[in-house]
Motif scaffolding. Sequence first.
Motif, PDB file in Angstrom:
ATOM      1  N   PHE A 246       0.820  -1.214   0.000  1.00  0.00           N
ATOM      2  CA  PHE A 246       0.000   0.000   0.000  1.00  0.00           C
ATOM      3  C   PHE A 246       0.850   1.258   0.000  1.00  0.00           C
ATOM      4  O   PHE A 246       0.642   2.177  -0.808  1.00  0.00           O
ATOM      5  CB  PHE A 246      -0.937   0.012   1.211  1.00  0.00           C
ATOM      6  N   PHE A 250       0.890   4.131  -2.662  1.00  0.00           N
ATOM      7  CA  PHE A 250       0.290   5.380  -2.202  1.00  0.00           C
ATOM      8  C   PHE A 250       1.258   6.545  -2.330  1.00  0.00           C
ATOM      9  O   PHE A 250       0.855   7.670  -2.693  1.00  0.00           O
ATOM     10  CB  PHE A 250      -0.175   5.228  -0.753  1.00  0.00           C
ATOM     11  N   THR A 253       1.246   7.446  -5.870  1.00  0.00           N
ATOM     12  CA  THR A 253      -0.036   8.078  -6.191  1.00  0.00           C
ATOM     13  C   THR A 253      -0.076   9.526  -5.729  1.00  0.00           C
ATOM     14  O   THR A 253      -0.490  10.420  -6.469  1.00  0.00           O
ATOM     15  CB  THR A 253      -1.194   7.297  -5.540  1.00  0.00           C
ATOM     16  N   ALA A 307     -10.179  -2.407   3.221  1.00  0.00           N
ATOM     17  CA  ALA A 307      -9.030  -2.058   2.383  1.00  0.00           C
ATOM     18  C   ALA A 307      -9.408  -2.030   0.914  1.00  0.00           C
ATOM     19  O   ALA A 307      -9.000  -1.131   0.160  1.00  0.00           O
ATOM     20  CB  ALA A 307      -7.891  -3.045   2.624  1.00  0.00           C
ATOM     21  N   ASP A 311      -9.243   1.667  -0.943  1.00  0.00           N
ATOM     22  CA  ASP A 311      -8.255   1.843  -2.004  1.00  0.00           C
ATOM     23  C   ASP A 311      -8.920   1.938  -3.380  1.00  0.00           C
ATOM     24  O   ASP A 311      -8.461   2.683  -4.255  1.00  0.00           O
ATOM     25  CB  ASP A 311      -7.256   0.680  -1.987  1.00  0.00           C
ATOM     26  N   PHE A 338     -12.194   7.044   0.809  1.00  0.00           N
ATOM     27  CA  PHE A 338     -10.833   6.588   1.054  1.00  0.00           C
ATOM     28  C   PHE A 338     -10.428   6.806   2.509  1.00  0.00           C
ATOM     29  O   PHE A 338      -9.827   5.922   3.139  1.00  0.00           O
ATOM     30  CB  PHE A 338      -9.867   7.336   0.129  1.00  0.00           C
ATOM     31  N   GLY A 342      -9.951   3.631   4.884  1.00  0.00           N
ATOM     32  CA  GLY A 342      -8.524   3.578   5.208  1.00  0.00           C
ATOM     33  C   GLY A 342      -8.278   3.679   6.697  1.00  0.00           C
ATOM     34  O   GLY A 342      -7.444   2.967   7.256  1.00  0.00           O
ATOM     35  N   MET A 404      -2.378   0.273  -5.570  1.00  0.00           N
ATOM     36  CA  MET A 404      -2.812   0.239  -4.173  1.00  0.00           C
ATOM     37  C   MET A 404      -3.695  -0.963  -3.871  1.00  0.00           C
ATOM     38  O   MET A 404      -3.824  -1.379  -2.719  1.00  0.00           O
ATOM     39  CB  MET A 404      -3.545   1.542  -3.818  1.00  0.00           C
ATOM     40  N   SER A 407      -2.626  -4.252  -1.740  1.00  0.00           N
ATOM     41  CA  SER A 407      -2.691  -4.395  -0.283  1.00  0.00           C
ATOM     42  C   SER A 407      -3.844  -5.280   0.178  1.00  0.00           C
ATOM     43  O   SER A 407      -3.636  -6.247   0.927  1.00  0.00           O
ATOM     44  CB  SER A 407      -2.763  -3.020   0.374  1.00  0.00           C
TER      45      SER A 407
END
Length: 442
Positions: A246, A250, A253, A307, A311, A338, A342, A404, A407
């Motif tokens: 992740f 991330f 990203t 998750a 994501d 998110f 998250g 992502m 994960s």
Amino acid sequence: MPSASSVVPGSDRPVSPSLWRDSDFRRLWVGQTASQLGEQTSLVVLPLIAVVTLQADAGQLGALRAVGQAPILLLSLFAGAWVDRWRARTVMVLTDAGRALALGAAAVAGLLGGLGLPGLLVLAFAVGCLSVLFDVAYQASLVRLVNHDQLVRGNSALEGSRSSAQIGGPALGGALVSLLSAPIGAASSAACFAVSLLSIRRIHRREPIPENSERPSPVWRRIHDGLRFVVHDPSLRAVGLASAAFQFSFAATMTVYLVFLPRELHLSGTAVGLALAATGPGALLGSLLAARLPQRFGYGPVLVSAAALGDGAMLCVPVLHGPDAVTITVLLAANFVFGAFGQLVNVTVMTVRQAVTPSGMQGRTSATITFIGMGLTPLGSLLGGRLAQGWGLRTSLLMTAAGMMLSPAVMAVSPLARLGRKLPTPTEGSGALCVRAPDHCE
């Protein structure tokens, strides 16, 4: 001294069913909230200074983020070994003081016209080093402050404070840079760290130093013990691998994302801050859900499903166009989802990790998972910058957001997915290490 009416025999820990009746927990919560507000503000202020004020390109922004994240790779394991030898309160106070001084100096330099990209790189690295120490210490401090059956509520409250900071920090940082100046944005972060310092240093409960002995183990031996503990525990090993997948994606990203919003969607600094702040209300909801859902549906199902949903929400961002009302609404909704799922994952994972870890290993376990999970984030940030330059912002954002999803896939095939409604204990979660190193099992 404990403010609760009773304590565990032989311990200073309260057994009150309400954490909020404990004045020391309230001080930790206030300090954590202020510290996270300062950190979240700086995470927006520094990139915006680079992009808006210094006209940095995607590659330079990737380098800035990589420098700020490098301490995770360089310092995490040492931080865990040190925190397991020191009082967490002392570490948090010193790191808050250091971050306040560093950002205060940056504000002065900015007012004098001397804040450039090299200085920004030095500042990001210094703040990153101190943040690594603070984060490891505060996660260990909760376990030393409350009882095992209060971990879920304690983590929910502390991560709720992080959510509150995610609401106010990005919006505050973006607004200050856009409406006032970059130095004012840096000064606001310094003030937050100062408030955190003043609150945490007022914690009165005496905190024992774990593994306090006349001949402490060498630091490399302690680091090795932490690594071995995580590797031998299937649940912790899965947490580390899922976190690595992740965090790497991330980081890539976010590097593209922070350029995509102002340059592809033509959003102002204030709008960028508000968009990022939308994760805050979601994260606050996620913290509240984390106190209930795992015990109702099981820790494993909650982890995997949350998750995947959280994501997956980021996959809709690359299809957005322009700064119109629909685009901004969808962007806010995606960030909210998110943030909610998250945060539900964050609190649940942290609670499981703390539950299966003996007290004397808390610092090293936290640091080892941070090292495994976030050690590759500097490379992720650099990758994001390179992809943006070579493939374009929209394509790069779609690729990194898709990454992502690795994960939840890792968690789905790991022992984490089989966790039930009952929180595991150190004995159940660390039996392999207890056989090999019984001196670490308390």
